[in-house]
Design a protein around this motif. Structure first.
Motif, short mmCIF file in Angstrom:
data_model
loop_
_atom_site.label_atom_id
_atom_site.label_comp_id
_atom_site.label_asym_id
_atom_site.label_seq_id
_atom_site.Cartn_x
_atom_site.Cartn_y
_atom_site.Cartn_z
N ARG A 225 16.86 -9.30 -4.82
CA ARG A 225 16.67 -7.90 -4.43
C ARG A 225 15.19 -7.54 -4.48
N HIS A 226 14.51 -7.99 -5.52
CA HIS A 226 13.10 -7.66 -5.70
C HIS A 226 12.26 -8.19 -4.55
N ASP A 227 12.48 -9.43 -4.16
CA ASP A 227 11.69 -10.01 -3.07
C ASP A 227 12.04 -9.37 -1.73
N ALA A 228 13.28 -8.92 -1.58
CA ALA A 228 13.67 -8.25 -0.33
C ALA A 228 12.92 -6.93 -0.16
N LEU A 229 12.66 -6.23 -1.26
CA LEU A 229 11.92 -4.98 -1.16
C LEU A 229 10.51 -5.23 -0.64
N ALA A 230 9.90 -6.30 -1.11
CA ALA A 230 8.54 -6.62 -0.66
C ALA A 230 8.50 -7.02 0.81
N ALA A 231 9.63 -7.51 1.32
CA ALA A 231 9.66 -8.04 2.69
C ALA A 231 10.10 -7.00 3.72
N VAL A 232 10.81 -5.96 3.31
CA VAL A 232 11.48 -5.11 4.29
C VAL A 232 10.54 -4.20 5.07
N GLY A 233 9.39 -3.88 4.53
CA GLY A 233 8.46 -2.98 5.21
C GLY A 233 8.34 -1.67 4.47
N GLN A 234 7.15 -1.07 4.49
CA GLN A 234 6.87 0.08 3.65
C GLN A 234 7.58 1.35 4.10
N ASP A 235 8.14 1.37 5.30
CA ASP A 235 8.94 2.53 5.68
C ASP A 235 10.30 2.53 4.99
N LYS A 236 10.68 1.37 4.41
CA LYS A 236 11.96 1.25 3.71
C LYS A 236 11.80 1.15 2.19
N ALA A 237 10.72 0.57 1.72
CA ALA A 237 10.53 0.40 0.27
C ALA A 237 9.04 0.35 -0.05
#
Length: 344
Positions: free
Chosen positions: A204-216
């Motif tokens: 979950r943590h790595d997904a936040l870094a990958a999703v894009g700053q408009d999402k996380a």
């Protein structure tokens, strides 16, 4: 003896000499916390111990992980076996316990500087970290507590209970951005843990870094403190959950006031608490943004220093639209101001 109070306020302390572990379990009692407490080790028969919690009546359950701890009052909690697993589930509160992850437990009587006593059942994970604390309150049955301790007391030993836990394996590479974005909104409908649902092997943590700053986007801890203080001022109902190896504890409350302590800041509700620990505790904090229909939902997620999910916090469904907007705007302004608002 059922200990009660004419006051509606929940209290967790008792007059000195209310409890006497030395008389209750003279063979097993030992000093703890540098002599400020007395304790008795519990025998690890969790399938027999936890079904007896309703006998205690009103207790305060506390669980923590990384930078966050939460507490909630339980009134005669009833735990049942989770189908297909060894987990215990309380249908009323949504709490999940995994007894196989407990490394041990103790009954503890603490002696406060004010001359009061605190009584609790404390449980530890396989690494010796505290994962659950059940505090007696002025609505608890003290005779039932003493009976439970007497029946489950045992001598001190190094034996570990339950199955060994494994260290979480972090992915070696950052997940694909488009894959994460494709399943992003489904994340808001799942119980939070360290894995990212829908993508095997992705944390979950790595997904936040990958999703894009408009999402996380990352949040400084002072920003979270500032936001929480504003929620108190505007009586915004909050909800969240803390997860560690043995406990999933959801909490919902209307924070009424806050207090500084040695470990950080605590928000108090009528029957629940949320503590945000200071910067000396490792880990990081993220804001996550989802859309449900035409509604924007922003949550705060907390991670430990290994990138494991620790807790989440957001606005409850009972909140008014203006309260939800206030929460969202404070979190966006703090870390999202440089973004193109067209993506919102």
């Amino acid at each position: 003896m059922h200990h009660s109070s004419s006051e509606s306020r929940i209290s967790y302390s008792f007059p000195e000499s209310t409890f006497d572990l030395e008389a209750l379990c003279p063979r097993y009692v030992f000093e703890a916390d540098g002599g400020t407490a007395l304790a008795v080790q519990l025998d690890g028969r969790w399938p027999e111990l936890f079904p007896r919690l309703p006998e205690l009546d009103l207790i305060l359950a506390c669980a923590g992980h990384g930078p966050v701890s939460m507490a909630s009052a339980w009134a005669a909690p009833q735990f049942d076996c989770y189908p297909g697993s060894s987990a215990l589930l309380c249908l009323e509160s949504g709490v999940e316990l995994t007894p196989s992850a407990f490394g041990g437990g103790m009954a503890v009587i603490e002696h406060a500087a004010t001359g009061q006593q605190l009584a609790s059942l404390q449980f530890f994970d396989r690494n010796g970290r505290g994962c659950l604390k059940l505090l007696l309150t002025n609505g608890s049955d003290l005779d039932a507590f003493e009976s439970l301790v007497r029946d489950h007391a045992c001598g001190r030993r190094m034996t570990q209970f339950g199955l060994k836990t494994r260290a979480s394996q972090r992915p070696e590479s950052v997940p694909d951005t488009e894959m994460v974005r494709a399943v992003w909104d489904g994340l808001s409908r799942s119980l939070p843990d360290s894995s990212f649902p829908g993508l095997e092997g992705v944390s979950r943590h790595d997904a936040l870094a990958a999703v894009g700053q408009d999402k996380a986007w990352r949040l400084a801890r002072w920003v979270v403190r500032q936001t929480l203080q504003s929620m108190i001022e505007h009586s915004v109902p909050l909800g969240g959950a803390v997860r560690n190896e043995a406990v999933f504890l959801p909490v919902g409350f209307w924070p009424t006031h806050s207090g500084e302590c040695s470990c950080g800041i605590t928000l108090f509700g009528e029957t629940s608490q949320f503590t945000l620990r200071g910067s000396q505790v490792g880990g990081d904090t993220w804001a996550t943004r989802f859309t449900r229909g035409d509604q924007e939902v922003i949550c705060v997620e907390f991670y430990d220093d290994c990138g494991n999910f620790a807790a989440g916090l957001g606005v409850r469904s009972e909140a008014a639209d203006w309260q939800r907007t206030l929460w969202n705007e404070m979190l966006k302004t703090s870390g999202w101001s440089c973004l193109d608002e067209k993506v919102a």
